[in-house]
Motif scaffolding. Structure first.
Motif, PDB file in Angstrom:
ATOM      1  N   ARG A  30       0.826  -1.216   0.000  1.00 30.36           N
ATOM      2  CA  ARG A  30       0.000   0.000   0.000  1.00 30.36           C
ATOM      3  C   ARG A  30       0.860   1.267   0.000  1.00 30.36           C
ATOM      4  O   ARG A  30       0.551   2.241  -0.703  1.00 30.36           O
ATOM      5  CB  ARG A  30      -0.930  -0.023   1.220  1.00 30.36           C
ATOM      6  N   ASP A  31       1.936   1.276   0.765  1.00 29.54           N
ATOM      7  CA  ASP A  31       2.806   2.453   0.799  1.00 29.54           C
ATOM      8  C   ASP A  31       3.447   2.707  -0.562  1.00 29.54           C
ATOM      9  O   ASP A  31       3.586   3.862  -0.983  1.00 29.54           O
ATOM     10  CB  ASP A  31       3.891   2.294   1.870  1.00 29.54           C
ATOM     11  N   ASP A  32       3.837   1.657  -1.257  1.00 34.50           N
ATOM     12  CA  ASP A  32       4.427   1.805  -2.590  1.00 34.50           C
ATOM     13  C   ASP A  32       3.391   2.345  -3.575  1.00 34.50           C
ATOM     14  O   ASP A  32       3.704   3.166  -4.441  1.00 34.50           O
ATOM     15  CB  ASP A  32       4.990   0.474  -3.084  1.00 34.50           C
ATOM     16  N   TYR A  33       2.156   1.903  -3.436  1.00 29.97           N
ATOM     17  CA  TYR A  33       1.051   2.404  -4.260  1.00 29.97           C
ATOM     18  C   TYR A  33       0.858   3.903  -4.022  1.00 29.97           C
ATOM     19  O   TYR A  33       0.769   4.692  -4.974  1.00 29.97           O
ATOM     20  CB  TYR A  33      -0.214   1.608  -3.925  1.00 29.97           C
ATOM     21  N   GLU A  34       0.812   4.311  -2.763  1.00 23.47           N
ATOM     22  CA  GLU A  34       0.610   5.724  -2.437  1.00 23.47           C
ATOM     23  C   GLU A  34       1.787   6.576  -2.917  1.00 23.47           C
ATOM     24  O   GLU A  34       1.593   7.701  -3.392  1.00 23.47           O
ATOM     25  CB  GLU A  34       0.363   5.891  -0.949  1.00 23.47           C
ATOM     26  N   GLN A  35       2.997   6.036  -2.821  1.00 22.16           N
ATOM     27  CA  GLN A  35       4.175   6.737  -3.326  1.00 22.16           C
ATOM     28  C   GLN A  35       4.051   6.952  -4.840  1.00 22.16           C
ATOM     29  O   GLN A  35       4.352   8.025  -5.353  1.00 22.16           O
ATOM     30  CB  GLN A  35       5.443   5.943  -3.008  1.00 22.16           C
ATOM     31  N   ALA A  36       3.579   5.940  -5.547  1.00 23.52           N
ATOM     32  CA  ALA A  36       3.406   6.048  -7.000  1.00 23.52           C
ATOM     33  C   ALA A  36       2.339   7.090  -7.345  1.00 23.52           C
ATOM     34  O   ALA A  36       2.507   7.862  -8.301  1.00 23.52           O
ATOM     35  CB  ALA A  36       3.051   4.690  -7.591  1.00 23.52           C
ATOM     36  N   LEU A  37       1.254   7.137  -6.571  1.00 21.35           N
ATOM     37  CA  LEU A  37       0.228   8.157  -6.790  1.00 21.35           C
ATOM     38  C   LEU A  37       0.802   9.557  -6.635  1.00 21.35           C
ATOM     39  O   LEU A  37       0.536  10.452  -7.450  1.00 21.35           O
ATOM     40  CB  LEU A  37      -0.931   7.978  -5.797  1.00 21.35           C
ATOM     41  N   GLU A  38       1.584   9.754  -5.580  1.00 15.80           N
ATOM     42  CA  GLU A  38       2.203  11.062  -5.346  1.00 15.80           C
ATOM     43  C   GLU A  38       3.137  11.439  -6.485  1.00 15.80           C
ATOM     44  O   GLU A  38       3.163  12.600  -6.929  1.00 15.80           O
ATOM     45  CB  GLU A  38       2.971  11.060  -4.026  1.00 15.80           C
ATOM     46  N   LEU A  39       3.901  10.474  -6.979  1.00 14.10           N
ATOM     47  CA  LEU A  39       4.823  10.736  -8.074  1.00 14.10           C
ATOM     48  C   LEU A  39       4.070  11.119  -9.345  1.00 14.10           C
ATOM     49  O   LEU A  39       4.464  12.061 -10.049  1.00 14.10           O
ATOM     50  CB  LEU A  39       5.726   9.527  -8.319  1.00 14.10           C
ATOM     51  N   VAL A  40       2.983  10.430  -9.645  1.00 13.81           N
ATOM     52  CA  VAL A  40       2.188  10.773 -10.827  1.00 13.81           C
ATOM     53  C   VAL A  40       1.654  12.200 -10.704  1.00 13.81           C
ATOM     54  O   VAL A  40       1.719  12.984 -11.659  1.00 13.81           O
ATOM     55  CB  VAL A  40       1.033   9.764 -11.052  1.00 13.81           C
ATOM     56  N   GLU A  41       1.128  12.561  -9.543  1.00 15.36           N
ATOM     57  CA  GLU A  41       0.622  13.916  -9.346  1.00 15.36           C
ATOM     58  C   GLU A  41       1.724  14.947  -9.574  1.00 15.36           C
ATOM     59  O   GLU A  41       1.505  15.961 -10.241  1.00 15.36           O
ATOM     60  CB  GLU A  41       0.045  14.075  -7.936  1.00 15.36           C
ATOM     61  N   ARG A  42       2.895  14.681  -9.042  1.00 17.54           N
ATOM     62  CA  ARG A  42       4.016  15.609  -9.202  1.00 17.54           C
ATOM     63  C   ARG A  42       4.433  15.706 -10.667  1.00 17.54           C
ATOM     64  O   ARG A  42       4.682  16.800 -11.177  1.00 17.54           O
ATOM     65  CB  ARG A  42       5.194  15.175  -8.340  1.00 17.54           C
ATOM     66  N   LEU A  43       4.496  14.560 -11.348  1.00 14.92           N
ATOM     67  CA  LEU A  43       4.871  14.577 -12.763  1.00 14.92           C
ATOM     68  C   LEU A  43       3.847  15.339 -13.600  1.00 14.92           C
ATOM     69  O   LEU A  43       4.215  16.098 -14.503  1.00 14.92           O
ATOM     70  CB  LEU A  43       5.029  13.148 -13.288  1.00 14.92           C
ATOM     71  N   ILE A  44       2.576  15.141 -13.323  1.00 17.01           N
ATOM     72  CA  ILE A  44       1.534  15.846 -14.076  1.00 17.01           C
ATOM     73  C   ILE A  44       1.659  17.351 -13.870  1.00 17.01           C
ATOM     74  O   ILE A  44       1.493  18.128 -14.805  1.00 17.01           O
ATOM     75  CB  ILE A  44       0.135  15.327 -13.690  1.00 17.01           C
ATOM     76  N   ASP A  45       1.995  17.760 -12.651  1.00 19.89           N
ATOM     77  CA  ASP A  45       2.151  19.184 -12.358  1.00 19.89           C
ATOM     78  C   ASP A  45       3.400  19.792 -12.984  1.00 19.89           C
ATOM     79  O   ASP A  45       3.404  20.972 -13.334  1.00 19.89           O
ATOM     80  CB  ASP A  45       2.200  19.417 -10.842  1.00 19.89           C
ATOM     81  N   THR A  46       4.459  18.988 -13.107  1.00 20.83           N
ATOM     82  CA  THR A  46       5.744  19.550 -13.528  1.00 20.83           C
ATOM     83  C   THR A  46       6.217  19.112 -14.914  1.00 20.83           C
ATOM     84  O   THR A  46       6.995  19.813 -15.547  1.00 20.83           O
ATOM     85  CB  THR A  46       6.846  19.188 -12.516  1.00 20.83           C
ATOM     86  N   ASP A  47       5.772  17.946 -15.375  1.00 17.18           N
ATOM     87  CA  ASP A  47       6.274  17.396 -16.638  1.00 17.18           C
ATOM     88  C   ASP A  47       5.229  16.454 -17.213  1.00 17.18           C
ATOM     89  O   ASP A  47       5.426  15.249 -17.285  1.00 17.18           O
ATOM     90  CB  ASP A  47       7.600  16.661 -16.382  1.00 17.18           C
ATOM     91  N   ASP A  48       4.104  17.022 -17.645  1.00 16.04           N
ATOM     92  CA  ASP A  48       2.959  16.188 -18.031  1.00 16.04           C
ATOM     93  C   ASP A  48       3.166  15.365 -19.301  1.00 16.04           C
ATOM     94  O   ASP A  48       2.299  14.587 -19.680  1.00 16.04           O
ATOM     95  CB  ASP A  48       1.688  17.016 -18.127  1.00 16.04           C
ATOM     96  N   LEU A  56       3.381   4.351 -14.729  1.00 18.14           N
ATOM     97  CA  LEU A  56       2.835   4.380 -13.370  1.00 18.14           C
ATOM     98  C   LEU A  56       1.315   4.223 -13.374  1.00 18.14           C
ATOM     99  O   LEU A  56       0.762   3.513 -12.528  1.00 18.14           O
ATOM    100  CB  LEU A  56       3.232   5.677 -12.671  1.00 18.14           C
ATOM    101  N   ALA A  57       0.640   4.879 -14.314  1.00 16.48           N
ATOM    102  CA  ALA A  57      -0.824   4.788 -14.377  1.00 16.48           C
ATOM    103  C   ALA A  57      -1.263   3.343 -14.574  1.00 16.48           C
ATOM    104  O   ALA A  57      -2.238   2.894 -13.957  1.00 16.48           O
ATOM    105  CB  ALA A  57      -1.359   5.681 -15.489  1.00 16.48           C
ATOM    106  N   LYS A  58      -0.563   2.605 -15.412  1.00 22.76           N
ATOM    107  CA  LYS A  58      -0.879   1.185 -15.635  1.00 22.76           C
ATOM    108  C   LYS A  58      -0.699   0.381 -14.355  1.00 22.76           C
ATOM    109  O   LYS A  58      -1.562  -0.420 -13.980  1.00 22.76           O
ATOM    110  CB  LYS A  58       0.016   0.632 -16.750  1.00 22.76           C
ATOM    111  N   LYS A  59       0.406   0.588 -13.666  1.00 22.61           N
ATOM    112  CA  LYS A  59       0.662  -0.150 -12.421  1.00 22.61           C
ATOM    113  C   LYS A  59      -0.315   0.252 -11.320  1.00 22.61           C
ATOM    114  O   LYS A  59      -0.756  -0.594 -10.528  1.00 22.61           O
ATOM    115  CB  LYS A  59       2.110   0.074 -11.951  1.00 22.61           C
ATOM    116  N   ILE A  60      -0.676   1.529 -11.260  1.00 21.73           N
ATOM    117  CA  ILE A  60      -1.659   1.993 -10.272  1.00 21.73           C
ATOM    118  C   ILE A  60      -3.013   1.343 -10.555  1.00 21.73           C
ATOM    119  O   ILE A  60      -3.685   0.859  -9.635  1.00 21.73           O
ATOM    120  CB  ILE A  60      -1.745   3.537 -10.284  1.00 21.73           C
ATOM    121  N   ALA A  61      -3.419   1.318 -11.812  1.00 16.37           N
ATOM    122  CA  ALA A  61      -4.696   0.681 -12.177  1.00 16.37           C
ATOM    123  C   ALA A  61      -4.673  -0.808 -11.840  1.00 16.37           C
ATOM    124  O   ALA A  61      -5.660  -1.340 -11.314  1.00 16.37           O
ATOM    125  CB  ALA A  61      -4.981   0.888 -13.664  1.00 16.37           C
TER     126      ALA A  61
END
Length: 145
Positions: A30-48, A56-61
């Protein structure tokens, strides 16, 4: 041409990436999942345009589709008729209530019955909603019918 040096560098980079983002390596934590969610959010904000977002989206899904804590949620979502899911989503996205569909469906009581699953949207309702919101009529129709 890919040389053995390129191949080794790619394998090393992949190992480093999986070490930094364990969900990419198939972690079910679960912690690795939440870390991946945070990384996706950061990437979308900074380097979409970053290709890591798709990985990451595939692994999160995959995690959300198989993790035990999502089984009941996924079952409830799957049980909601498509027409209700679309109608509720439109209501949420546009900040609408049951009285907002007078022209497309009818009175508040009919909308309430539809939302409770006591009545179904008619084809005419679907056409009117399609026109108002710019979505295809097929969006309201179950695929397995």
């Amino acid at each position: 041409m890919i040389t053995s040096t390129h191949y080794d560098a790619a394998l090393s980079a992949a190992a480093t990436l999986v070490n930094a983002v364990p969900l990419l390596g198939g972690s079910g934590n679960r912690d690795d999942y939440e870390q991946a969610l945070e990384l996706v959010e950061r990437l979308i904000d900074t380097d979409d345009e970053n290709p890591l977002i798709d990985l990451l989206a595939k692994k999160i899904a995959d995690y959300e589709n198989t993790a035990p804590e999502y089984v009941a949620f996924n079952a409830r979502i799957a049980a909601i008729p498509k027409e209700l899911a679309i109608l509720r989503t439109l209501m949420d996205q546009y900040g609408l209530n049951q009285a907002s569909f007078e022209n497309e469906i009818g009175g508040r009581s009919l909308v309430n019955m539809i939302l409770k699953g006591e009545r179904s949207l008619t084809l005419e309702h679907m056409k009117a909603l399609s026109k108002r919101f710019g979505v295809p009529v097929a969006a309201f129709i179950e695929d397995d019918i």
